[in-house]
Design a protein around this motif. Structure first.
Motif, PDB file in Angstrom:
ATOM      1  N   ASP A 136       6.862 -20.459  -4.053  1.00 55.83           N
ATOM      2  CA  ASP A 136       5.284 -20.763  -4.069  1.00 55.83           C
ATOM      3  C   ASP A 136       5.005 -22.034  -3.083  1.00 55.83           C
ATOM      4  O   ASP A 136       4.292 -22.394  -2.470  1.00 55.83           O
ATOM      5  CB  ASP A 136       4.800 -21.169  -5.226  1.00 55.83           C
ATOM      6  CG  ASP A 136       4.305 -19.760  -5.806  1.00 55.83           C
ATOM      7  OD1 ASP A 136       4.286 -18.911  -5.225  1.00 55.83           O
ATOM      8  OD2 ASP A 136       3.846 -19.995  -7.251  1.00 55.83           O
ATOM      9  N   ALA A 137       6.218 -22.952  -3.137  1.00 58.06           N
ATOM     10  CA  ALA A 137       6.256 -24.013  -2.066  1.00 58.06           C
ATOM     11  C   ALA A 137       5.958 -23.553  -0.609  1.00 58.06           C
ATOM     12  O   ALA A 137       5.304 -24.351   0.090  1.00 58.06           O
ATOM     13  CB  ALA A 137       7.766 -24.734  -2.193  1.00 58.06           C
ATOM     14  N   ALA A 138       6.403 -22.483  -0.412  1.00 59.27           N
ATOM     15  CA  ALA A 138       6.047 -21.929   1.167  1.00 59.27           C
ATOM     16  C   ALA A 138       4.720 -21.749   1.277  1.00 59.27           C
ATOM     17  O   ALA A 138       4.006 -22.004   2.311  1.00 59.27           O
ATOM     18  CB  ALA A 138       6.809 -20.741   1.351  1.00 59.27           C
ATOM     19  N   ASP A 140       2.367 -23.601  -0.270  1.00 54.50           N
ATOM     20  CA  ASP A 140       1.691 -24.789  -0.265  1.00 54.50           C
ATOM     21  C   ASP A 140       1.683 -25.380   1.173  1.00 54.50           C
ATOM     22  O   ASP A 140       1.109 -26.073   1.914  1.00 54.50           O
ATOM     23  CB  ASP A 140       2.048 -25.800  -1.191  1.00 54.50           C
ATOM     24  CG  ASP A 140       1.923 -25.550  -2.688  1.00 54.50           C
ATOM     25  OD1 ASP A 140       0.803 -24.715  -2.715  1.00 54.50           O
ATOM     26  OD2 ASP A 140       2.463 -25.946  -3.563  1.00 54.50           O
ATOM     27  N   TYR A 141       3.034 -25.295   1.634  1.00 51.24           N
ATOM     28  CA  TYR A 141       3.272 -25.937   2.941  1.00 51.24           C
ATOM     29  C   TYR A 141       2.688 -25.219   4.184  1.00 51.24           C
ATOM     30  O   TYR A 141       2.249 -26.064   4.924  1.00 51.24           O
ATOM     31  CB  TYR A 141       5.097 -25.669   3.186  1.00 51.24           C
ATOM     32  CG  TYR A 141       5.385 -25.582   4.762  1.00 51.24           C
ATOM     33  CD1 TYR A 141       5.403 -26.892   5.467  1.00 51.24           C
ATOM     34  CD2 TYR A 141       5.336 -24.544   5.379  1.00 51.24           C
ATOM     35  CE1 TYR A 141       5.388 -26.934   6.774  1.00 51.24           C
ATOM     36  CE2 TYR A 141       5.593 -24.685   6.782  1.00 51.24           C
ATOM     37  CZ  TYR A 141       5.553 -25.795   7.482  1.00 51.24           C
ATOM     38  OH  TYR A 141       5.845 -25.898   8.799  1.00 51.24           O
ATOM     39  N   SER A 144      -0.874 -26.325   4.157  1.00 54.75           N
ATOM     40  CA  SER A 144      -1.030 -27.711   5.012  1.00 54.75           C
ATOM     41  C   SER A 144      -0.556 -27.424   6.580  1.00 54.75           C
ATOM     42  O   SER A 144      -1.514 -28.091   7.264  1.00 54.75           O
ATOM     43  CB  SER A 144      -0.186 -28.666   4.480  1.00 54.75           C
ATOM     44  OG  SER A 144       1.132 -28.487   4.822  1.00 54.75           O
ATOM     45  N   GLU A 145       0.015 -26.670   6.898  1.00 50.83           N
ATOM     46  CA  GLU A 145       0.361 -26.469   8.464  1.00 50.83           C
ATOM     47  C   GLU A 145      -0.643 -25.770   9.188  1.00 50.83           C
ATOM     48  O   GLU A 145      -1.178 -26.373  10.161  1.00 50.83           O
ATOM     49  CB  GLU A 145       1.749 -25.411   8.397  1.00 50.83           C
ATOM     50  CG  GLU A 145       2.101 -25.192   9.762  1.00 50.83           C
ATOM     51  CD  GLU A 145       2.611 -26.425  10.945  1.00 50.83           C
ATOM     52  OE1 GLU A 145       2.669 -27.330  10.249  1.00 50.83           O
ATOM     53  OE2 GLU A 145       3.458 -26.130  11.907  1.00 50.83           O
TER      54      GLU A 145
END
Lengths: 385, 431
Positions: A136-138, A140-141, A144-145
């Motif tokens: 899931d971190a991807a 979020d990342y 933001s990108e």
């Protein structure tokens, strides 16, 4: 206008190194255009910022490479060189920006060469697309990108970025991709004899320079028109074309494949136009939806690692779903991602007794006789097996 | 110029200690095939080896395996084998040699066996081929694959979101390692590894600084490559510190005595790009013949750039590992940041010229190096030589052509020096 005449007009516009159609759009709307390099470009963001997104697939065989060769050295694909050449010959001056993504080492370095040679007259942006979709971190990342890029694109357009515009753009592109899916499944896969491969390609490719709403309308009309056609199928094999997700094969090569006895029933050409297999849904944050869709719903290709499903299995599924008899790997010379995948794909197809053939191409390819003979022999070996 | 007929001797104490350490590591890997000691495959560029070592897991580097084959002149059979399997002629030779060797059997190629990986940990740091390589190794071995995605340096610094993303992935890897080893991460142990890494990084920087001496006591391309072995295999361990103490002492003494890596040192060069491992020695001889010594190289920073100030920080273990992986190694930095790095080297190490060795295999390095030549030659007015071969595939090294290019370049550089140092010639001589 008759379909053939229309297609001829697009053909000139699509391969026009002066991008006259883009120039006209700019004059008409008073807005700016931004070029984007394949494969997975979030065109919705550019559109929502009020820009015209235009796919830059190099220069095909319409431009003499005079300077870009020496900037890259040997062993580099043609699309990188001809895209650089477009810049060096000032043919991208009508664009306000250029967007690149982390699809391969060459494309990435090209982005920074653009930055050195053309920035800031041409605003250069680079998106790092995640290669880890197991976390899931991807999401979020990437959210933001995308937000970072949206801000820069809005600055470029000289306006505030409005989230509701992004929602509207997503709906427009959902519709466009739905049209492209219909084109692929209703027409390409079910009735491939109704439109030649090269015309079919040009019809799709028009979507790379036209605004999505215009393109959707054209595609819908063509589908409706052709559905009335009663012509019969020929004795050809059904093939999936694999490996042309970035650099595009010459139109003549697509024609040769068909002449030599193939119906191309599915492919990865113009993948960026239809990178989601289903509509993109969004709740409160459209950026997050875009990010999630890239990570979980985008079409596979050799430049996106999938932690959850193997691409070989996805190719197999594609072959089965499109009822193809064989796979033709149509790979650009020096395309490292496609050539690496070729080995795993080939093994998978062999295990499943699916015939395959490798045809290498270059933008500047002039003779197609070798390819024709190879494909003809391949087709005969299947037809008369 | 005067011919140097006798072959130069390059091997000193540092080289001998390095060899011992590398042999020891390969023997440990060989033993692990019997004992089942957990081993994890990972890449050299900006990695988290300290984390693996904190779990007492052995690192296996397919890149080092590939270069070992090349430097021992054993890469060709492995390359041919991989081409037989369907790999394209122009694909990365490292991958092909590694996969080919895997098919032929490690003992047949490396001489020792490699343990089956408990985890294939792809630290995706700039190089897209890494992802492909590890996908193929996962398919070959059936081992689980984790792609640790590192956001590329598309801006000047890493954003908090970039760092957070990597830290969260590191936390997932910790869980995987806990499962593999059956033990919890001992954070104090990780901190100790990072402290030792920091000491080694300090020493590495001290050693790097010696090549600012005139003459440079070692070659910062070829000898630095040798030093990269212990730096990446043993970073975080006492062995790494001991190794760099030896190197420091040796080069300090050579600098004190005024001994150069090449004698006499005539040209100080910065080298960009990986070395041609199949012709490592030959390439070095070709340069040494002209008294050309590398005083700095970019290749030696693929795994980490410490000389500009970064150090691992035991007070912030995961954040500092993440920072290292994102912004503090050459592979994950942009092409233009590499231009800046070279610019700095030319200035700080008083270099006369830039040598770009463009390798067919590695597009991360080579795609666009023509533009780099353009920048340094035209904009910065740095004499620049651009040559092409490969880091793995001996078929791409044409010795005669390489020799000609190098000879022509240094001959012209020598003339330029002569004109510059001679007032009569420089005012009226031919140009």
């Amino acid at each position: 206008m008759a379909l053939q005449a229309l297609i001829e007009t697009w053909k000139d516009a699509i391969y026009d190194p002066a991008f006259e159609m883009v120039e006209q759009w700019k004059e008409k709307t008073g807005r700016k255009a931004v070029g984007y390099f394949p494969v997975y470009s979030p065109v919705e963001i550019l559109h929502a910022a009020g820009l015209l997104p235009v796919a830059i697939f190099g220069a095909g065989n319409r431009l003499e490479i005079t300077n870009a060769d020496s900037r890259f050295g040997s062993f580099i694909c043609s699309i990188a060189k001809s895209t650089m050449e477009l810049g060096l010959q000032h043919r991208l001056d009508l664009f306000s920006g250029m967007l690149f993504h982390s699809i391969c080492d060459t494309a990435r370095n090209l982005a920074f060469l653009f930055k050195r040679n053309f920035h800031p007259q041409l605003f250069v942006e680079y998106i790092h697309l995640p290669q880890n979709n197991s976390t899931d971190a991807a999401v979020d990342y990437l959210t933001s990108e995308y937000k970072r890029v949206a801000k820069n694109m809005a600055d470029l357009a000289g306006r505030e970025f409005r989230t509701e515009n992004l929602e509207k753009s997503i709906l427009l592109y959902n519709n466009n991709r739905r049209c492209m899916r219909r084109l692929y499944y209703a027409l390409r896969s079910d009735a491939p004899h109704l439109l030649s491969t090269s015309d079919f390609y040009l019809l799709g490719r028009a979507g790379c320079i036209l605004p999505p709403e215009e393109h959707s309308l054209i595609v819908s009309n063509v589908i409706e028109e052709l559905s009335k056609n009663q012509s019969k199928t020929r004795d050809r094999i059904r093939v999936v074309l694999e490996g042309s997700f970035c650099e595009q094969p010459p139109l003549e090569l697509l024609a040769v494949l068909e002449d030599a006895g193939c119906y191309v029933v599915n492919d990865d050409l113009l993948l960026g136009l239809r990178w989601f297999e289903q509509d993109l849904e969004f709740n409160h944050d459209p950026f997050r939806s875009l990010a999630r869709s890239y990570l979980h719903d985008s079409c596979y290709s050799s430049v996106r690692h999938d932690c959850l499903t193997s691409r070989s299995d996805m190719l197999l599924e594609k072959v089965r779903k499109s009822r193809a008899d064989a796979v033709i790997f149509c790979i650009a010379k020096f395309c490292e991602p496609a050539y690496f995948d070729y080995v795993l794909f080939k093994n998978k197809l062999d295990e499943n007794n699916i015939p395959h053939l490798l045809v290498e191409f270059e933008e500047k390819m002039r003779t197609f006789e070798k390819a024709r003979t190879e494909v003809e022999t391949f087709v005969e070996s299947i037809l008369f097996d | 110029m005067q011919q140097q007929n006798e072959r130069q001797t390059y091997q000193g104490l540092m080289h001998r200690v390095q060899k011992k350490l590398m042999v020891r590591w390969y023997n440990e890997l060989d033993a692990a095939t019997e004992t089942g000691h957990p081993a994890v495959y990972l890449m050299v560029s900006g990695n988290c080896v300290e984390l693996l070592r904190a779990f007492d897991v052995l690192p296996v580097y397919p890149e080092i395996n590939a270069l070992q084959l090349a430097i021992r002149n054993k890469s060709l059979p492995a390359l041919l084998k991989s081409e037989e399997l369907g790999y394209a002629t122009d694909n990365c030779g490292y991958v092909k040699a590694d996969i080919g060797a895997n098919s032929l059997g490690d003992k047949a190629t490396l001489g020792t066996r490699l343990p089956k990986p408990a985890l294939i940990l792809c630290n995706y740091v700039g190089c897209n081929t890494y992802v492909k390589w590890f996908e193929h190794l996962a398919a070959l071995t059936g081992a689980p694959l984790y792609v640790l995605d590192i956001p590329f340096m598309r801006q000047e610094t890493a954003s908090p979101e970039d760092v957070q993303y990597v830290v969260r992935q590191l936390e997932e890897i910790i869980k995987l390692l806990e499962k593999i080893t059956g033990k919890k991460l001992d954070i104090e142990n990780l901190k100790e590894h990072l402290k030792r890494a920091r000491t080694a990084e300090d020493l590495w920087c001290e050693v790097r600084n010696f090549s600012k001496h005139r003459p440079a006591p070692y070659d910062a391309y070829f000898d630095n490559t040798t030093m990269m072995g212990p730096l990446y295999v043993y970073r975080g361990m006492q062995e790494c510190i001991d190794f760099f103490e030896v190197a420091k002492k040796e080069f300090q003494e050579r600098a004190r005595q005024g001994l150069g890596a090449v004698s006499p040192e005539k040209f100080r060069i910065v080298v960009e790009g990986p070395p041609p491992y199949p012709y490592f020695r030959k390439f070095r001889d070709m340069l040494a013949h002209w008294g050309a010594c590398a005083v700095a190289s970019t290749y030696s920073t693929v795994g980490g750039i410490w000389e500009f100030g970064f150090r691992h920080d035991s007070n912030n273990p995961l954040y500092s590992i993440a920072e290292h992986m994102i912004s503090q190694n050459l592979a994950n930095r942009s092409f233009l940041q590499r231009y800046e790095q070279i610019d700095r080297y030319i200035e700080e190490y008083s270099a006369d010229a830039l040598l770009i060795h463009s390798v067919k295999s590695c597009r991360l390095f080579s795609a666009g190096q023509g533009d780099m030549r353009e920048y340094f030659f035209r904009q910065r007015e740095v004499p620049t030589l651009f040559v092409e071969s490969d880091l793995e595939d001996p078929r791409y090294f044409s010795a005669a052509q390489m020799q000609n290019r190098i000879d022509a370049f240094f001959e012209s550089l020598e003339h330029q020096k002569l004109y510059k140092s001679h007032p009569t010639l420089s005012s009226g001589g031919p140009r």
